[in-house]
Design an enzyme around this catalytic site. Sequence first.
Site, short mmCIF file in Angstrom:
data_model
loop_
_atom_site.label_atom_id
_atom_site.label_comp_id
_atom_site.label_asym_id
_atom_site.label_seq_id
_atom_site.Cartn_x
_atom_site.Cartn_y
_atom_site.Cartn_z
N GLY A 1 0.81 -1.21 0.00
CA GLY A 1 0.00 0.00 0.00
C GLY A 1 0.84 1.26 0.00
N GLY B 1 0.57 -8.55 -3.82
CA GLY B 1 0.60 -9.86 -4.46
C GLY B 1 1.55 -9.88 -5.64
N ASP C 1 1.62 1.91 9.84
CA ASP C 1 1.18 1.32 11.11
C ASP C 1 2.30 1.25 12.15
OD1 ASP C 1 -1.17 0.96 9.81
OD2 ASP C 1 -1.10 -1.23 9.74
N MET D 1 -5.57 3.99 10.86
CA MET D 1 -4.89 2.78 10.43
C MET D 1 -4.32 2.04 11.63
SD MET D 1 -4.47 5.43 8.21
CE MET D 1 -2.79 5.96 8.11
N TYR E 1 -7.31 6.90 3.51
CA TYR E 1 -6.68 7.11 2.21
C TYR E 1 -6.15 8.53 2.07
CZ TYR E 1 -8.48 2.53 1.17
OH TYR E 1 -8.73 1.19 1.22
N MET E 2 -6.75 9.47 2.77
CA MET E 2 -6.21 10.82 2.77
C MET E 2 -4.82 10.83 3.42
SD MET E 2 -7.70 14.20 4.70
CE MET E 2 -7.11 13.64 6.30
#
Length: 475
Positions: free
Chosen positions: A120, A184, A239, A282, A396-397
């Site tokens: 991500g 992936g 995180d 998150m 997402y911001m």
Amino acid sequence: MDLAMPPNSNSTPVTTTGDDDNTTTDFSLPPVTLHKLPHLSDYVPNLTALTNPIDRSPFYHPSPGFYLSTSDLILRHILFDLSSAAATGGGLLAYHRAGPRRTIRFDPAAVRAAIVTCGGLCPGLNTVIRELVVGLWDLYGVRQIFGVPSGYRGFYSMEPMKLDPKMVHNWHKRGGTALATSRGGFDLDKIVNAIEQRGFNQLYVIGGDGTMRGAVKIFREIQQRKLNISITGIPKTVDNDIGIIDRSFGFQTAVEMAQEAINAAHVEAESAVNGIGLVKLMGRSTGHIALHATLSSRDVDCCLIPENDFYLEGKGGLFEFLDQRLKQNGHAVIVVAEGAGQDMILRTGKQKEEKDESGNPVFLDVGPWLKSELKKWWERDHPGELFTVKYIDPTYMIRAVPANATDNLYCTLLAHSAIHGVMAGHTGFVSGPINGNYGYIPMEEVAVARNVVDTKDHKWAWVRSVTNQPDFLKC
């Protein structure tokens, strides 16, 4: 081989003065155990040692002490209670310090470096890419630098992108990753075959814990094939759940941005009758962002994290606490990490087995679930009374913004540390700060180490003192 043997194992005597009677007591610190750092010479014979080209830089002349040696170490743990038997029983773990070496094992003219971002988004990705390119180009004179698009699958399915300092000049001001990323797509044979075919001999892999586990497999396959290819990992996750290192890049930017969401939730809650502001942050398996944002904000009434189970109903539960807080203040703010409360959310058998492309369990969205439970509780226990829940999900911001000043500096140091280690011939390692100093850590250790919130530690005690929330321990 550019590796040191473990330092002298004799224990170190320490004298302390008592707090009450000024008596002195002698203790001994345990011996130091140095973690072995993989090197290409472990399996590639007759590596040439070259003088570091920084010596010939027209802009910077290395001062005495600029180059680090194999005797420069960092201790993993630096806090001890010398009255405890555990403190003096085991060995002190140490890692090699990160930084430039006097000799290198790659001819810069022969280097073909590949940079890939996986997983991500995270603030600072483009800064790391930029500084890898600029560092390789300006410090070592490398001219063949390539970006691999779209994560691991990009090695075997897409053409690499040629990179140079002019192209990446402003990338540190952009969010996201200019190379594109994906989850992936990890096919070990296809990846390593493509690396060989394209002639890459330096790999810079940027990603989280799943990416690091993939990098370990690539490292082992390279070793098995005895290829003269160095691979390093640069740990990335907002995180902050990667172990051993002090923190991962992007974390401080995420906490800073989380403040804006908490401030908005507080304004909404304070402006309503019986208003609750609910913010989801998150944190799949760790609550570091939620914890630090709570401590920084001071507007949070309850912080819910994956490491600390909570419950809704009954004495000592969340609903009882919120009922009291609304009567006292007329509003409340809740911060919940995305991995909190997952065991309380009803799910189908299919949902229990579902995995994402990285192989992680798919979590249900705790934010809307908790919002719904709050409304059900109020309608049941306070029928006809005004009540508002304002839910904010800034995930997402936060992930997409550029790194702040602190993370930008951090990303620069990570990138340059990685370059110095690779040019010296080290491989299968991760760069990162340990107790404030940068070190080289075997990648295999980082891939399995986890950094979770210790709810018995002082930081969680500070959260409890700031929020006065329940401990959620049923009697």
